[in-house]
Design a protein around this motif. Structure first.
Motif: not given
Length: 274
Positions: A78-84, A86-89
């Motif tokens: 979940i953390w990795a998906l959130r970071e991904q 955020a990076a995409q945004a």
């Protein structure tokens, strides 16, 4: 259960022999299922757990570790998906900013493309003023629905008017930019801060010192909020504030206090620029 079965009134439901009673007592002592009670799943599991305490404890510990591992892996995912996300945004925002900057650059190049020939014909700064005026009229029509691009271009045009010393036009376009930016982009952002700077600076040259002082102070506070302290824009604002305070000090009772503040603002501006 053993006692109740042994004391049953119905002979058919009592232990048939003393051996049966003894066997049930032995089962009870060994944590085995009794014949005297219904053999439910829960009852059998409870008895099994009592007989094999170490094995059951080890199994529970392993199961707990597995569940915790799954929970940790899920949390990490979940953390990795959130970071991904955020990076995409951030990438999308950077792309939008780059596209906006490119659009502004192209628009300004188009605006200024006629300056050199006009100057060569002896029209001098009047040519630039004419082009700026024409460009100001095109902004709303050609950039409708793009408030950030509109605001950035208006600020660029206000700076050109300032260089031409057309302070009334600076004040007008800065006021329009301020109203549009607040309505479409919010009360606190870089466009509002810069529009406050340009309008306050224009009012200073138009000798409307009280309003100019208010706008410059407001811009200083917002610049620090949206861009952080000690920027070159803040240095510019502090210089303008120092100038304004020198003018207004002559007509106020706290003259000496204002002059001290003016010197302090000028020194801070110098420190930032150095």
């Amino acid at each position: 259960w053993i006692v109740m079965k042994a004391l049953e009134k119905d002979r058919n439901r009592r232990y048939e022999t003393a051996t049966g009673l003894a066997q049930d007592i032995e089962r009870h002592l060994n944590d085995e299922p009794l014949h005297a009670c219904p053999p439910s799943v829960t009852y059998r599991l409870r008895k099994f757990a009592r007989r094999h305490k170490l094995g059951v404890a080890a199994t529970v510990a392993i199961a707990t570790a597995v569940l915790l591992g799954v929970a940790g892996t899920t949390g990490g995912l979940i953390w990795a998906l959130r970071e991904q996300k955020a990076a995409q945004a951030s990438a999308v925002q950077a792309t939008m900013h780059a596209e906006r900057s490119e659009q502004v650059s192209l628009f300004l190049q188009d605006m200024l493309s006629g300056v050199a020939p006009s100057v060569a014909l002896g029209r001098d700064t009047s040519a630039l003023q004419e082009i700026v005026d024409q460009t100001a009229k095109r902004i709303d029509d050609e950039l409708d629905g793009q408030p950030e691009v509109q605001a950035e271009l208006r600020l660029a045009l206000a700076q050109l008017y300032y260089e031409l010393q057309l302070h009334r036009k600076v004040e007008v376009i800065a006021r329009q930019t301020l109203e549009t930016a607040r309505a479409k982009l919010g009360e606190k952002n870089g466009f509002v801060a810069d529009a406050l700077l340009q309008r306050g600076r224009a009012l200073k040259y138009l000798r409307k010192f009280d309003e100019a002082e208010r706008l410059i102070r407001e811009s200083i506070a917002m610049q620090r909020q949206v861009r952080g302290p000690e920027t070159t824009r803040e240095a510019t604002l502090l210089t303008n504030l120092a100038d304004i305070l020198c003018y207004v000090a002559e007509n106020r009772d706290n003259r000496d206090e204002l002059l001290v503040e003016a010197e302090s603002a000028a020194r801070e501006s110098l420190r930032i620029r150095r």
